[in-house]
Design an enzyme around this catalytic site. Structure first.
Site, short mmCIF file in Angstrom:
data_model
loop_
_atom_site.label_atom_id
_atom_site.label_comp_id
_atom_site.label_asym_id
_atom_site.label_seq_id
_atom_site.Cartn_x
_atom_site.Cartn_y
_atom_site.Cartn_z
N TRP A 188 4.92 -1.73 7.49
CA TRP A 188 4.28 -2.90 6.87
C TRP A 188 3.69 -3.75 7.98
CZ3 TRP A 188 5.28 -8.19 7.54
CH2 TRP A 188 4.38 -9.01 6.81
N GLU A 229 3.44 0.31 3.24
CA GLU A 229 3.72 -0.76 2.27
C GLU A 229 2.56 -1.75 2.14
OE1 GLU A 229 7.17 -3.08 3.23
OE2 GLU A 229 7.12 -4.17 1.34
N LYS A 231 0.40 -4.99 0.25
CA LYS A 231 0.75 -6.33 -0.19
C LYS A 231 -0.50 -6.99 -0.75
CE LYS A 231 3.32 -10.25 1.71
NZ LYS A 231 4.30 -10.60 2.72
N ASP A 262 6.61 -2.72 -3.14
CA ASP A 262 7.54 -3.85 -3.07
C ASP A 262 7.31 -4.67 -4.33
OD1 ASP A 262 8.36 -6.63 -2.56
OD2 ASP A 262 8.78 -5.97 -0.51
N HIS A 265 4.98 -7.69 -4.27
CA HIS A 265 3.67 -7.60 -3.62
C HIS A 265 2.50 -7.42 -4.57
CE1 HIS A 265 5.25 -6.61 0.68
NE2 HIS A 265 5.83 -7.65 0.15
N HIS A 289 10.71 -1.14 -2.72
CA HIS A 289 11.38 -2.29 -2.11
C HIS A 289 11.75 -3.21 -3.26
CE1 HIS A 289 10.34 -2.59 2.45
NE2 HIS A 289 11.08 -1.55 2.15
N ASP A 297 5.70 -13.85 -3.60
CA ASP A 297 6.54 -12.91 -2.86
C ASP A 297 7.65 -13.67 -2.16
OD1 ASP A 297 7.35 -10.55 -1.52
OD2 ASP A 297 6.09 -11.06 0.19
N ASP A 299 10.93 -13.23 -2.05
CA ASP A 299 12.07 -12.50 -1.49
C ASP A 299 13.42 -13.04 -1.94
OD1 ASP A 299 10.91 -10.33 0.26
OD2 ASP A 299 9.80 -12.07 0.99
N ASP A 329 14.94 -5.44 -0.46
CA ASP A 329 14.14 -6.25 0.47
C ASP A 329 14.11 -7.70 0.02
OD1 ASP A 329 12.53 -7.19 2.42
OD2 ASP A 329 10.68 -6.30 1.66
#
Ligand code: RNT
Ligand code: ZN
Length: 425
Positions: A188, A229, A231, A262, A265, A289, A297, A299, A329
């Site tokens: 990434w 990955e 995004k 992810d 993303h 992810h 995003d 997390d 993640d």
């Protein structure tokens, strides 16, 4: 719940599922075969051991100041062990290049990283029967300060990051060889523009050339699986991300690599669960992810929400579990970090448990017959089935607390171990 009550609840649940044609014993055996790759970076807010670097260089943001974060490899490994002891099943640990160990002095240069810099991790994992996955770190470094790495117009910068990527694949291969199963190496990069660029094409062409150089070193897929990955946007790359979904999907299909989806993303109303069956129609493998985007995003730690449940159901219904690598993640420093791993991992496993308990064949038959009314009715009734009793039995049988009792162990660990750390309480 006491052991006897857990066992009685399971017996009743087993009968209830059996009436639907679902064998709970088979479900539990399948569940036990699923591994999650635990993100080491939740343990220290993506800080790593280099002692510098600004996370926001890469458009990432970890908020919160919960006390007691791991300050070195020994503490991080101890925290991971605690978390793993509270998660049923056998799992993996996902490392980033910034977690290379070094004895005092300056940290090893990223383009000069070697497997020996991870010897402590490899030995620790080997002793505990854990397998490792790996990530080059293309952020939190002066060479990433411009916001560009593999697509940089500065040839010196681009070369530096190409060499870092190559070094990390050598490390991944060596981990795969040692553990006897493929190490996933996921790329990434933060590259992108805050404002509308003029020449997207040049940046994407350079990214492609850099990836070609990194992937030119051939490794056996039984040792190393490459992943890319994409995004949608990051902080500082709101208008254009060079490594976009379309870019990496095409590149991964062309090169036989994996794409990594992810869950944070994409556009907020886009659903990764709906993408799985499309990607896997054309790609042999997929990396997920698992994160939880809250408005963006962000997390957050995954919880058992609709999208996680839908993702688990897609994996089970499509028979995809052996083709998909599941990684966590997130980085949340507003809560106990060890508990964060446990909450996230248990949520994912519980979602998979519920998905495995579905009478898929019955539902599929209803759909084929066009009986969408009964399909909907049954899906709703299934939500009230006693899957909690099956989950509790699974946890107890795996030697981990079935219910909230695991939090007592976190509290004890916090009181005796992490509170002793600088900034602890
Ligand atoms: C960033 C990506 C990436 C990182 C980790 C630390 O947006 O999600 O996977 O979170 O590599
Ligand atoms: Zn990610």
């Amino acid at each position: 719940m006491s052991g006897v009550r857990t066992a009685r609840a399971y017996e009743l649940a087993r009968e209830a599922y059996s009436a639907l044609g679902v064998d709970t014993e088979r479900v539990l055996a399948r569940l036990a075969s699923i591994s999650l790759s635990l993100n080491c970076w939740q343990g220290d807010d993506v800080r790593g051991f280099e002692g510098g670097g600004d996370l926001s260089d890469g458009g990432l943001q970890c908020t919160g100041s919960y006390p007691g974060k791991a300050r070195n490899a020994a503490e991080l490994r101890s925290d991971l062990e605690k978390a793993i002891s509270l998660i049923p099943g056998r799992h993996r640990v996902n490392l980033h290049a910034i977690y290379a160990e070094h004895e005092g002095g300056s940290p090893p240069s990223r383009e000069g990283l070697e497997p020996r810099h991870f010897a402590g991790w490899i030995e620790w994992a080997g002793e505990r029967g854990l397998s490792l996955d790996f990530n080059p770190t293309f952020f939190a470094h002066p060479m990433a300060a411009s916001g560009f790495t593999l697509s940089s117009p500065d040839e010196g910068v681009r070369r530096f990051w190409v060499e870092h990527g190559r070094a990390c694949r050598r490390i991944g291969e060596s981990m795969g060889r040692g553990q006897g199963n493929p190490c996933v190496v996921n790329i990434w990069i933060p590259d992108g523009f805050k404002d509308e660029p003029v020449d997207r094409k040049a940046f994407r062409a350079r990214l492609r050339a850099s990836l070609d150089e990194i992937l030119a070193d051939r490794y056996d897929r039984s040792l190393l699986l490459d992943s890319l990955e994409p995004k949608l946007f990051g902080i500082g790359s709101e208008s254009c991300v060079i490594g976009s979904f379309e870019f990496y999907l095409a590149y991964a299909l062309e090169t036989g690599s994996m794409i990594c989806l992810d869950t944070g993303h994409f556009h907020p109303t886009e659903r990764v669960s709906d993408k799985i069956s499309s990607v896997l129609e054309f790609s042999e493998r997929l990396l997920l992810h698992l994160s939880r985007p809250v408005r963006w995003d962000s997390d957050h730690v995954p919880v058992l929400d609709d999208e996680l449940s839908a993702t688990a159901r897609e994996l089970v219904r499509g028979g995809y579990l052996d083709r998909v690598r599941l990684a966590l993640d997130f980085f949340d420093a507003t809560i106990n970090r060890v508990a964060g791993w446990v909450i996230g991992a248990r949520a994912v496993l519980r979602a998979l448990c519920i998905a495995l308990l579905e009478p898929v064949e019955t539902l599929r038959r209803l759909e084929e017959q066009g009986d969408y009314t009964r399909r909907l009715a049954m899906l709703e009734e299934l939500k009230g089935m006693p899957h909690g009793a099956v989950w509790g039995h699974y946890c107890a049988g795996s030697g981990v607390p079935p219910g909230l009792g695991w939090m007592d162990e976190i509290a004890a660990y916090e009181a005796t171990v992490s509170s002793e750390r600088e900034g602890g309480r």
